[in-house]
Design a protein around this motif. Structure first.
Motif, short mmCIF file in Angstrom:
data_model
loop_
_atom_site.label_atom_id
_atom_site.label_comp_id
_atom_site.label_asym_id
_atom_site.label_seq_id
_atom_site.Cartn_x
_atom_site.Cartn_y
_atom_site.Cartn_z
N LYS A 114 0.80 -1.23 0.00
CA LYS A 114 0.00 0.00 0.00
C LYS A 114 0.83 1.28 0.00
O LYS A 114 0.30 2.37 -0.13
CB LYS A 114 -0.92 0.01 1.24
CG LYS A 114 -1.96 -1.09 1.17
CD LYS A 114 -2.93 -0.96 2.32
CE LYS A 114 -4.06 -1.97 2.19
NZ LYS A 114 -4.93 -1.94 3.39
N GLY A 117 2.47 4.94 5.06
CA GLY A 117 1.22 5.41 5.65
C GLY A 117 0.90 6.87 5.38
O GLY A 117 -0.26 7.24 5.18
N TYR A 120 -1.70 8.38 2.78
CA TYR A 120 -3.15 8.41 2.96
C TYR A 120 -3.59 9.63 3.75
O TYR A 120 -4.75 9.82 4.02
CB TYR A 120 -3.62 7.11 3.63
CG TYR A 120 -3.30 5.91 2.73
CD1 TYR A 120 -4.21 5.54 1.72
CD2 TYR A 120 -2.11 5.22 2.86
CE1 TYR A 120 -3.91 4.48 0.88
CE2 TYR A 120 -1.81 4.17 2.01
CZ TYR A 120 -2.71 3.79 1.02
OH TYR A 120 -2.42 2.77 0.18
N GLN A 121 -2.62 10.44 4.14
CA GLN A 121 -2.95 11.64 4.91
C GLN A 121 -2.86 12.88 4.04
O GLN A 121 -2.42 12.82 2.89
CB GLN A 121 -2.00 11.77 6.11
CG GLN A 121 -2.14 10.60 7.08
CD GLN A 121 -1.08 10.66 8.15
OE1 GLN A 121 -0.45 11.70 8.35
NE2 GLN A 121 -0.89 9.56 8.86
N TRP A 126 2.80 15.28 5.38
CA TRP A 126 3.90 14.50 4.82
C TRP A 126 5.23 14.89 5.45
O TRP A 126 5.40 16.04 5.87
CB TRP A 126 3.98 14.70 3.29
CG TRP A 126 2.84 14.04 2.56
CD1 TRP A 126 1.80 13.37 3.13
CD2 TRP A 126 2.64 14.01 1.16
NE1 TRP A 126 0.95 12.90 2.17
CE2 TRP A 126 1.45 13.29 0.93
CE3 TRP A 126 3.34 14.51 0.06
CZ2 TRP A 126 0.95 13.06 -0.34
CZ3 TRP A 126 2.83 14.28 -1.20
CH2 TRP A 126 1.66 13.55 -1.40
#
Ligand SMILES: [Zn+2]
Length: 384
Positions: A114, A117, A120-121, A126
């Motif tokens: 994926k 993490g 996805y924010q 970032w």
């Protein structure tokens, strides 16, 4: 969709260079995807955990070594520095590919499938990249090798050695070298200072080295010299003087190639010993023992370059003269209107029973070269 990893080359490459190569690989992969996917792609975003590569891309001040500069240019051809962002090493899925993992781990691994993490924010969450620091970049880019190995081509160690010396010194150096050789092979060898025999052997060794070049050079027409081999395997001039009463080394000179440093040293050595004489003299002098191919050309070159010779054969400078005075250049006047006067001698002249002094007084016309001579009986004004 796709992933690619490459093995680091076995030959030593620095970490920043490997990272740069990896980044370039990402650019190529992106290019491939854009061409092959039949979909409209909007923007490509790249991540790397290498601070130095990011700085390389942002840098506008410093110039890098060719290797780095070429790759940075290639990367920036396809992307801009703003497309590149920083990913902390702990979140970088790259390691999964480069370090390897079991099939089970791969299937269950969230990060590999994926991505990290933070994707996805919101963009504001970032990871931030370390601020550009030019001085630090420069320091990091200069990775010094810890060990320098000089590879000496054993074929040409003589050529290298020779280039440091003059004729006499090279002979001595090679003589010591040969003695060391004897010592290392545990043969019996001379002790103390060098002796004449050793210098002669050294000279032969040097000329033997030069011989290789002589034989390799296709432009050297050895045949015209009717060459023969000496007892020690060196090339000698054959010639037609075998029956002459000259010494053997003069009848059958050692042949030397024209371009070789040894020939140059030889002429360099003969030249001052001959008192900086002319080209023909030096050439004849060298030919008492050696025959240098295209020797005249070489001697000419060396004489031309010699500072002492230049001084000896230099022309004296001529004084710049002032304009001639009017009296010297006024035409259409009778001769002797303006004259220069000088006295010469004395001559002893017989007068009655004694001898007296008489002088010559010479008048030169200043505008034409007319000359008139009178006798001056004494040097006083009345006589003049
Ligand atoms: Zn000279």
């Amino acid at each position: 969709m796709t992933a690619k990893s490459r093995l680091a080359p076995l030959k030593g490459s620095t970490i920043p260079r490997l990272e740069l190569a990896g980044v370039l690989e990402a650019v190529r992969l992106d290019k491939l995807l854009q061409e092959e996917l039949e979909m409209d792609l909007e923007e490509s975003l790249y991540w790397t955990d290498s601070t130095i590569v990011l700085w390389y891309l942002q840098n506008t001040e410093k110039r890098f070594q060719t290797y780095v500069a070429n790759r940075v240019a290639k990367i920036l051809e396809h992307t801009t520095a703003t497309q590149w962002s920083y990913v902390p090493t702990s979140e970088n899925p790259r390691d999964d590919a480069s370090r390897g993992m079991t099939a089970e781990d791969l299937v269950n691994d969230e990060r590999w499938n994926k991505g990290p993490g933070f994707l996805y924010q919101d963009r504001s969450n970032w990871p931030r990249q370390p601020a550009f620091n030019c001085a630090k970049l420069e320091k990091m880019a200069k990775v010094k090798p810890s060990l320098v190995v000089y590879v000496i081509n054993t074929e040409d160690y003589m050529g290298k050695l020779i280039s440091y010396y003059s004729w006499h010194r090279i002979k001595k150096a090679v003589a010591w070298f040969l003695r060391l050789h004897q010592m290392l092979r545990k043969k019996s060898y001379q002790r103390g200072p060098l002796v004449a025999d050793e210098l002669r052997t050294a000279e032969e060794a040097i000329i033997r080295h030069a011989k290789k070049m002589l034989l390799d050079d296709k432009n050297t027409r050895l045949g015209i010299l009717n060459p023969k081999k000496s007892a020690s395997g060196l090339l000698l001039v054959g010639g037609r003087l075998t029956n002459s009463k000259h010494e053997d080394c003069t009848k059958h000179q050692l042949i030397l190639p024209s371009e070789h440093l040894v020939s140059k040293f030889m002429v360099d050595d003969f030249h001052p010993r001959a008192g900086h004489a002319g080209v023909e003299y030096i050439l004849a002098d060298t030919r008492r023992r050696y025959w240098i191919f295209k020797g005249r050309k070489l001697v000419k070159k060396i004489v031309h370059q010699c500072i002492t010779c230049r001084k000896l054969r230099g022309k004296a400078e001529v004084q710049q003269m002032a304009s001639l005075p009017e009296s010297r250049v006024t035409p259409f006047e009778p001769p002797f209107i303006r004259v220069g006067v000088d006295y010469f001698a004395p001559f002893m002249v017989k007068r009655a029973l004694s001898q007296v002094k008489r002088y010559g007084c010479i008048f030169t016309c200043l505008s034409i070269r007319a000359v008139h001579i009178e006798v001056a009986h004494t040097l006083d004004t009345d006589s003049y």
